[in-house]
Design a protein around this motif. Structure first.
Motif, short mmCIF file in Angstrom:
data_model
loop_
_atom_site.label_atom_id
_atom_site.label_comp_id
_atom_site.label_asym_id
_atom_site.label_seq_id
_atom_site.Cartn_x
_atom_site.Cartn_y
_atom_site.Cartn_z
N GLU A 9 -25.32 -27.13 56.79
CA GLU A 9 -26.41 -27.28 55.83
C GLU A 9 -27.45 -26.19 56.05
O GLU A 9 -28.21 -25.87 55.14
CB GLU A 9 -27.07 -28.65 55.99
CG GLU A 9 -26.16 -29.79 55.58
CD GLU A 9 -26.84 -31.13 55.72
OE1 GLU A 9 -28.09 -31.19 55.70
OE2 GLU A 9 -26.13 -32.13 55.85
N ILE A 41 -26.63 -23.11 51.12
CA ILE A 41 -26.98 -23.27 52.53
C ILE A 41 -28.38 -22.71 52.77
O ILE A 41 -28.70 -21.60 52.35
CB ILE A 41 -25.96 -22.55 53.43
CG1 ILE A 41 -24.57 -23.18 53.25
CG2 ILE A 41 -26.39 -22.60 54.89
CD1 ILE A 41 -23.45 -22.41 53.95
N THR A 42 -29.20 -23.49 53.45
CA THR A 42 -30.53 -23.04 53.84
C THR A 42 -30.37 -22.02 54.96
O THR A 42 -29.60 -22.22 55.90
CB THR A 42 -31.38 -24.23 54.32
OG1 THR A 42 -31.53 -25.14 53.23
CG2 THR A 42 -32.74 -23.78 54.83
#
Length: 94
Positions: A9, A41-42
């Protein structure tokens, strides 16, 4: 590629363009943007190359001597007087 294999994530990048030339930096900028946009996705990026930071980040936290100096969108951070004083050496005037 290894970082993407586990379908994270968030990905943490520490100085990804340190020691890179302009062409390598441009390639890494494109990869970071693509990973964020295509995979959602961060990316948590620690970087001193302000061109890199301003071009790939949606939100920025500026740390100066361990203290949070400023935060916000790139245009807000770029115009922040405390950031200008700390990173461009301009004397702070209140």
């Amino acid at each position: 590629a290894r970082a993407l294999a586990s379908e994270p994530e968030i990905i943490l990048l520490d100085e990804p363009v340190a020691g890179c030339n302009d062409e390598e930096t441009a390639d890494i900028k494109a990869i970071v943007k693509r990973v964020n946009e295509e995979f959602g996705i961060t990316i948590f990026l620690v970087e001193h190359d302000m061109s890199m930071v301003m071009s790939v980040c949606d939100y920025i936290h500026v740390i100066n001597f361990g203290a949070n100096l400023a935060e916000g969108a790139p245009n807000e951070v770029r115009a922040n007087r405390d950031v200008i004083a700390a990173y461009l050496g301009e004397e702070h005037v209140e």
